[in-house]
Enzyme design. Structure first.
Site, PDB file in Angstrom:
ATOM      1  N   MET A 281      24.457   8.705   2.572  1.00 48.24           N
ATOM      2  CA  MET A 281      24.237   9.967   3.264  1.00 48.24           C
ATOM      3  C   MET A 281      24.513   9.816   4.766  1.00 48.24           C
ATOM      4  O   MET A 281      25.047  10.721   5.405  1.00 48.24           O
ATOM      5  CB  MET A 281      22.813  10.465   3.021  1.00 48.24           C
ATOM      6  CG  MET A 281      22.582  11.890   3.466  1.00 48.24           C
ATOM      7  SD  MET A 281      23.776  13.040   2.750  1.00 48.24           S
ATOM      8  CE  MET A 281      22.845  13.709   1.372  1.00 48.24           C
TER       9      MET A 281
ATOM     10  N   PHE B 245     -11.860  -7.129  13.757  1.00 46.28           N
ATOM     11  CA  PHE B 245     -10.787  -7.614  12.893  1.00 46.28           C
ATOM     12  C   PHE B 245     -10.410  -6.531  11.875  1.00 46.28           C
ATOM     13  O   PHE B 245     -11.278  -5.977  11.217  1.00 46.28           O
ATOM     14  CB  PHE B 245     -11.230  -8.889  12.169  1.00 46.28           C
ATOM     15  CG  PHE B 245     -10.183  -9.400  11.207  1.00 46.28           C
ATOM     16  CD1 PHE B 245      -8.932  -9.798  11.666  1.00 46.28           C
ATOM     17  CD2 PHE B 245     -10.444  -9.453   9.853  1.00 46.28           C
ATOM     18  CE1 PHE B 245      -7.959 -10.245  10.780  1.00 46.28           C
ATOM     19  CE2 PHE B 245      -9.486  -9.911   8.962  1.00 46.28           C
ATOM     20  CZ  PHE B 245      -8.240 -10.306   9.435  1.00 46.28           C
ATOM     21  N   GLN B 246      -9.129  -6.240  11.790  1.00 48.42           N
ATOM     22  CA  GLN B 246      -8.590  -5.229  10.881  1.00 48.42           C
ATOM     23  C   GLN B 246      -9.186  -3.849  11.081  1.00 48.42           C
ATOM     24  O   GLN B 246      -9.390  -3.097  10.137  1.00 48.42           O
ATOM     25  CB  GLN B 246      -8.727  -5.678   9.420  1.00 48.42           C
ATOM     26  CG  GLN B 246      -7.878  -6.916   9.148  1.00 48.42           C
ATOM     27  CD  GLN B 246      -7.676  -7.197   7.674  1.00 48.42           C
ATOM     28  OE1 GLN B 246      -8.557  -6.976   6.861  1.00 48.42           O
ATOM     29  NE2 GLN B 246      -6.506  -7.711   7.335  1.00 48.42           N
TER      30      GLN B 246
ATOM     31  N   LYS C  20     -17.533  -0.682   5.644  1.00 51.27           N
ATOM     32  CA  LYS C  20     -17.970  -1.663   4.651  1.00 51.27           C
ATOM     33  C   LYS C  20     -19.481  -1.649   4.422  1.00 51.27           C
ATOM     34  O   LYS C  20     -19.948  -1.750   3.288  1.00 51.27           O
ATOM     35  CB  LYS C  20     -17.522  -3.058   5.092  1.00 51.27           C
ATOM     36  CG  LYS C  20     -17.798  -4.114   4.028  1.00 51.27           C
ATOM     37  CD  LYS C  20     -17.137  -5.438   4.360  1.00 51.27           C
ATOM     38  CE  LYS C  20     -17.366  -6.423   3.218  1.00 51.27           C
ATOM     39  NZ  LYS C  20     -16.687  -7.705   3.466  1.00 51.27           N
TER      40      LYS C  20
ATOM     41  N   GLU D  28       0.810  -1.221   0.000  1.00 54.05           N
ATOM     42  CA  GLU D  28       0.000   0.000   0.000  1.00 54.05           C
ATOM     43  C   GLU D  28       0.844   1.272   0.000  1.00 54.05           C
ATOM     44  O   GLU D  28       0.429   2.307  -0.508  1.00 54.05           O
ATOM     45  CB  GLU D  28      -0.969   0.010   1.183  1.00 54.05           C
ATOM     46  CG  GLU D  28      -2.119  -0.990   1.062  1.00 54.05           C
ATOM     47  CD  GLU D  28      -1.758  -2.379   1.593  1.00 54.05           C
ATOM     48  OE1 GLU D  28      -0.573  -2.639   1.882  1.00 54.05           O
ATOM     49  OE2 GLU D  28      -2.680  -3.215   1.708  1.00 54.05           O
TER      50      GLU D  28
HETATM   51  C1  LIG Z   1      12.377   5.521   5.384  1.00 57.41           C
HETATM   52  C2  LIG Z   1      13.664   6.179   5.747  1.00 57.41           C
HETATM   53  N1  LIG Z   1      14.469   5.608   6.683  1.00 57.41           N
HETATM   54  C3  LIG Z   1      15.651   6.183   7.000  1.00 57.41           C
HETATM   55  C4  LIG Z   1      16.058   7.345   6.405  1.00 57.41           C
HETATM   56  C5  LIG Z   1      17.373   7.991   6.803  1.00 57.41           C
HETATM   57  N2  LIG Z   1      18.297   8.036   5.661  1.00 57.41           N
HETATM   58  C6  LIG Z   1      18.467   9.125   4.906  1.00 57.41           C
HETATM   59  S1  LIG Z   1      19.530   8.906   3.626  1.00 57.41           S
HETATM   60  C7  LIG Z   1      19.834   7.315   4.097  1.00 57.41           C
HETATM   61  C8  LIG Z   1      20.776   6.459   3.318  1.00 57.41           C
HETATM   62  C9  LIG Z   1      20.282   6.164   1.955  1.00 57.41           C
HETATM   63  O1  LIG Z   1      21.101   5.174   1.379  1.00 57.41           O
HETATM   64  P1  LIG Z   1      21.008   4.820  -0.146  1.00 57.41           P
HETATM   65  O2  LIG Z   1      19.600   4.678  -0.572  1.00 57.41           O
HETATM   66  O3  LIG Z   1      21.893   3.666  -0.422  1.00 57.41           O
HETATM   67  O4  LIG Z   1      21.528   6.128  -0.875  1.00 57.41           O
HETATM   68  P2  LIG Z   1      22.964   6.861  -0.858  1.00 57.41           P
HETATM   69  O5  LIG Z   1      22.923   7.883   0.230  1.00 57.41           O
HETATM   70  O6  LIG Z   1      24.015   5.826  -0.641  1.00 57.41           O
HETATM   71  O7  LIG Z   1      23.030   7.502  -2.195  1.00 57.41           O
HETATM   72  C10 LIG Z   1      19.106   6.993   5.237  1.00 57.41           C
HETATM   73  C11 LIG Z   1      19.153   5.706   5.928  1.00 57.41           C
HETATM   74  C12 LIG Z   1      15.173   7.906   5.449  1.00 57.41           C
HETATM   75  N3  LIG Z   1      15.448   9.061   4.830  1.00 57.41           N
HETATM   76  N4  LIG Z   1      14.013   7.300   5.125  1.00 57.41           N
END
Ligand SMILES: Cc1ncc(C[n+]2csc(CCOP(=O)(O)OP(=O)(O)O)c2C)c(N)n1
Lengths: 164, 564
Positions: free
Chosen positions: B477, B112-113, B162, B50
């Site tokens: 990042m 439920f749900q 529903k 979803e």
């Molecule tokens: C759902 C979610 N969880 C955690 C984060 C924190 N976060 C920001 S950037 C990042 C790393 C992203 O890694 P990747 O997709 O491999 O991209 P890169 O930075 O290596 O280009 C994380 C964990 C986020 N933005 N969104």
């Protein structure tokens, strides 16, 4: 500074929680909140007492106005207004002295004793928030069993009215 | 004739002009699915989760300007959708999400749900409704679309029990709704516009700082005309890229944490700041105490609550961006003044000096694939005309920095919430809306795995999305921040046990490429563009040490950037 904000909103389920949720989500404080339908049953009137800097109050009114259910609002503190709050106080009156003192204070503060038992008096007072506090303070050594306050409501003084 | 609630639902969508409904079935919405089965007007797209339905609808909305529409079941269906709803909310994206609910007689019984969908979504929607009477269904749906698409747009949730979908009522779809409690101000105050214009014309060092609001209100043309006439520099936020052509000389690039040196320095030194459809986000302002110290600020925004929220504004103009900019252009033409770039020659001289620092330079001779180079090559191969979605991380910043967006609605990313897992599902929505266009999703090996199951949806609908995986083997990042601010203690930012992405893509019937040499980048991208009947997963093995520059560290002002 303390502000009294009056809100006219759609009398819909969940409208109250939208306001309460907004305040908790954005970290604004609510001192009191009073809400009931108006003469027009499709509208609720909410009176909210809050405090904050001018910037925060500006944000609060803007954010409230942004809620889809809010029809209109007015910051009472911007002009002359009348403020009232109702309080019910149950006190211990086992001693004759306390009984007399409570009766005397209730008269001075224009309160009414609305329930009496062997050991207690219950007093009703409708006044400004400040005067209610003063009454509680004046009770001094009298032992308070219970305090119930309605929260502040307010109305604009003069011929102006907050309506749709 | 009376229709069931489920039939009313499908008729409403048809009458609202809904093309695609992104969703996933379940018990509480089975009547609706049965009604959908028996009609042909609304096309239902089956996702695999979803969250992906909401992002797909969101991508559809961002790339078209039309509201995205979602249908999910009660309970877990609704909770799975919450991330996507919050994502749309933070970026003001018009969306209507229908959630199934347990029958009215069971609400509050821990059935439920059952979850309180209205309660759970309240803080991340523009508005939401619980339908309690089948006679209210059509008007509620009309209101939902009206609220989602007008004023400052945003997601609206409609929770439908529903039993309501089985009950019958007369059907009439209202042509219009009016709500006494909801009347967004569209037209800016002409007097305020006049004051603003006077301030702009008197400025020595003006700059326009524009955000997602310009794109949402389709005001790119007016913005471009105005910027040309005034002759000032213009910078876009991450959400605003494409509102002004990035290849134009007056564009100084993106601003903020990873913006260009010239954009941030121009902001810091300007004397009049014209903020348009932007909200002074902390990623844009840096340290608010040090923000634009000598500027008078004009702020145009449809949402009064955005004005003077973070930064005190001198001339606020509440109104639709498009409307206000048109009024400003009209008034400017009436004055007969046409200052142009030459009126600010000292200012431009200074800006060109900043630009000459070439803050976006990187090692072009590296033996490792540089992520920036992949984005630049993608730009070249697609002639700058692709729709580009992204996930969240370093790759998102490189995409924003190195793909020059000349048109609005081409750059699609989760700016406000920063939702990893957004990119691929959003690309699906974009591709449905633009079946003949190139849609690329720039992602990382961390983000792509957050909604990797959608490879299956791509297969089902033959969506030829180009997945550009900048695979650095790390949560880049996070790693970058750990390198800069945690003395290289790389806690949990290393991605172990990665799948073989090429084989994974192939197992879904797609094409997978593995690219690990800089000289193969262009060829692989060109090859990918030829594939039109299925997705292509391009797994670029990139330099894991690469960081996003320039950067404003936390607590610093816009004039305190770290350059490479
Ligand atoms: C759902 C979610 N969880 C955690 C984060 C924190 N976060 C920001 S950037 C990042 C790393 C992203 O890694 P990747 O997709 O491999 O991209 P890169 O930075 O290596 O280009 C994380 C964990 C986020 N933005 N969104």
């Amino acid at each position: 500074m303390r502000h009294i904000i009056s809100i006219l909103m759609e009398n819909e389920a969940g409208a109250l929680s939208r306001v309460a949720g907004l305040f908790s989500a954005r970290g604004y404080n609510i001192e009191s909140l009073a809400v009931a339908p108006t003469d027009d049953p499709s509208l609720s009137r909410m009176t909210l007492v809050t405090s904050g800097t001018d910037e925060i109050i500006e944000q609060i009114t803007k954010q409230l106005n942004k809620l889809v259910d809010v029809v209109k609002l007015f910051d009472m503190t911007e002009g002359e207004h009348i403020e009232r709050e109702m309080m019910l106080v149950k006190v211990n009156t086992q001693s004759k002295n306390d009984r007399e003192e409570v009766k005397r204070l209730a008269d001075i503060f224009r309160g009414r004793i609305i329930d009496v038992t062997k050991d207690t008096y219950t007093i009703e007072l409708t006044e400004s928030c400040e005067r209610l506090n003063a009454f509680l303070e004046s009770l001094g050594n009298v032992s308070i069993l219970e305090v119930v306050r309605s929260g502040v409501i307010g109305i604009i003084q003069g011929d102006k009215a907050l309506t749709v | 004739m009376e229709l069931t609630g489920a039939e009313i639902f499908t008729r409403c969508l048809k009458d609202e002009g809904v093309e695609y409904l992104f969703g996933y079935p379940g018990g509480a919405v089975l009547h609706i699915y049965d009604a959908l089965y028996q009609q042909k007007d609304v096309k239902h797209i089956l996702v695999r989760h979803e969250q992906a339905a909401t992002h797909a609808a969101d991508g559809y909305a961002r790339s078209t300007g039309k509201p995205g529409v979602v249908l999910v079941t009660s309970g877990p269906g609704a909770t799975n959708a919450v991330t996507g709803i919050a994502t749309a909310y933070m970026d003001s994206i018009p969306m209507v999400v229908f959630t199934g609910q347990v029958p009215t007689s069971l609400i509050g019984n821990d059935a439920f749900q059952e979850v309180d969908s209205v309660g759970i979504t309240r803080p991340c929607v523009k508005h939401n409704f619980l339908v309690k009477d089948v006679n209210d269904l059509a008007v509620t749906i009309k209101k939902a679309f009206y609220i989602a698409t007008t004023g400052r747009p945003g997601p609206v949730v409609v929770d439908i029990p529903k039993d309501i979908t089985a009950q019958k009522a007369k059907y009439a779809y209202p042509k219009k709704v009016t709500m006494r409690s909801y009347n967004p101000v569209i037209k800016g105050h002409p007097g305020q516009v006049k004051r603003a214009l006077k301030m702009i014309l008197g400025a020595k060092r003006p700059i326009m700082y524009t955000g997602g609001g310009v794109i949402l209100d389709n005001a790119s043309k007016s913005l471009t005309d105005l910027v040309k006439m005034i002759g000032c520099p213009v910078t876009n936020t991450l959400m605003g890229l494409g509102a002004y052509p990035a290849t134009d000389k007056q564009f100084v690039g993106m601003l903020g944490m990873h913006g260009t040196y010239e954009a941030n320095m121009s902001m810091h030194h300007c004397d009049v700041l014209i903020a348009i459809g932007a909200r002074f986000d902390d990623r844009v302002t840096g340290n608010i105490e040090k923000f634009c110290p000598s500027a008078k600020i004009i702020h145009i925004d449809i949402d009064p609550a955005s004005i003077s929220k973070n930064v005190k504004v001198d001339i606020p103009i509440v109104g639709g961006v498009s409307n206000v900019l048109k009024e400003m252009l009209k008034q400017l033409k009436e004055t007969g003044e046409k200052p142009g770039k030459k009126s600010q020659s000292d200012w431009w001289k200074q800006i060109e000096e900043w630009r000459a620092m070439d803050c976006m330079k990187y090692d072009r001779d590296s033996v490792k694939i540089k992520p920036q180079n992949v984005v630049e090559t993608l730009y070249k191969v697609t002639k700058g005309d692709a729709f580009v979605t992204s996930d969240v991380g370093q790759h998102q910043m490189w995409a924003a920095q190195y793909y020059k967006f000349d048109k609005p609605r081409r750059w699609i990313n989760s700016g406000g919430l920063g939702t990893m897992g957004f990119g691929m599902p959003a690309a699906m929505g974009v591709q449905f809306a633009h079946p003949d266009k190139t849609v690329a999703c720039i992602t990382g090996e961390g983000s792509i795995q957050m909604n990797i199951q959608e490879l299956s949806t791509l297969k089902q609908y033959g969506l030829p999305i180009k997945i550009i995986n900048l695979n650095n083997g790390v949560l880049g990042m996070v790693r970058q921040w750990q390198e800069f601010f945690y003395e290289g203690r790389y806690a949990m930012s290393y991605m172990e046990s990665l799948p073989d992405f090429v084989k994974l893509a192939e197992s879904y019937g797609h094409v997978g490429f593995h690219i690990d040499k800089p000289e193969d980048v262009e060829g692989a991208l060109k090859e990918a563009m030829k594939i039109k009947d299925r997705a292509v997963f391009l797994n670029f093995i990139t330099d894991a040490e690469e960081n996003v520059y320039p950067m404003i560290p936390a607590g610093a002002g816009l004039n305190e950037m770290i350059l490479i």
